[in-house]
Design a protein around this motif. Sequence first.
Motif, PDB file in Angstrom:
ATOM      1  N   CYS A   1      -1.584  -6.369  -3.073  1.00  0.00           N
ATOM      2  CA  CYS A   1      -2.967  -5.950  -3.259  1.00  0.00           C
ATOM      3  C   CYS A   1      -3.164  -4.445  -3.110  1.00  0.00           C
ATOM      4  O   CYS A   1      -4.241  -3.926  -3.378  1.00  0.00           O
TER       5      CYS A   1
ATOM      6  N   CYS B   1       0.677  -2.720   0.623  1.00  0.00           N
ATOM      7  CA  CYS B   1       0.998  -4.112   0.309  1.00  0.00           C
ATOM      8  C   CYS B   1       1.378  -4.173  -1.170  1.00  0.00           C
ATOM      9  O   CYS B   1       0.615  -3.707  -2.025  1.00  0.00           O
TER      10      CYS B   1
ATOM     11  N   CYS C   1      -2.823 -11.187   2.011  1.00  0.00           N
ATOM     12  CA  CYS C   1      -1.547 -11.533   1.365  1.00  0.00           C
ATOM     13  C   CYS C   1      -0.495 -11.905   2.406  1.00  0.00           C
ATOM     14  O   CYS C   1       0.363 -12.729   2.177  1.00  0.00           O
TER      15      CYS C   1
ATOM     16  N   CYS D   1      -4.029  -7.213   5.252  1.00  0.00           N
ATOM     17  CA  CYS D   1      -4.640  -7.928   4.139  1.00  0.00           C
ATOM     18  C   CYS D   1      -4.291  -9.399   4.219  1.00  0.00           C
ATOM     19  O   CYS D   1      -3.422  -9.799   4.984  1.00  0.00           O
TER      20      CYS D   1
HETATM   21 ZN   LIG Z   1      -2.092  -7.476   0.361  1.00  0.00          ZN
END
Ligand SMILES: [Zn+2]
Length: 176
Positions: free
Chosen positions: A145, A142, A156, A154
């Motif tokens: 993150c 990602c 995000c 995640c």
């Molecule tokens: Zn992420």
Amino acid sequence: MLIDLQTVIQETEVRETLPQDWWKAADRAQQILGFSRPFEAHIKISRVGDKFLVDGKLYGGLEVVCDRCLEPFDLEVKAEFNVYLVARERDDNEENLELLDEEMEVDFIQGETVDLDDVIREQIYLSVPMKCVCQESCRGLCPQCGTNLNVASCLCESGSTHPAFSRIEKRKIEGE
Ligand SMILES: [Zn+2]
Ligand SMILES: [Zn+2]
């Protein structure tokens, strides 16, 4: 392995198994971590005029780092190569070098010996593809993150849901 080229009358053949600890941790980019299994090297050196032609085959496995997810994985290597060895004379100039076949790879050597380990190491570097991924479908990290998206998801991602989908979800909830 040092080869004395003066002993190569016509052709010299070398078959060698490079043990798993042969590869020393990289000086250059750390993409190659080591051998994942021993390498088979089959190399022929033949005299061509005042030059030497190295005709080699390499077969083995490398532990390399994935460009996308940065995890190590096993890369099978089957490489065939041809390299000219040219002794570099003090008075060599561009003119002499132009006589070489442009398609051919050339390694310059000093004196009458060549270290085959150097030639093999170079070819192993060249055998690693420009885009080196553990699998075509690797989802990478990602960008926000750093989570490895192959093994986890995640939060995000939730912010990037397409508006059309959230509308559908909303309607479903309202209809209930
Ligand atoms: Zn992420
Ligand atoms: Zn990957």
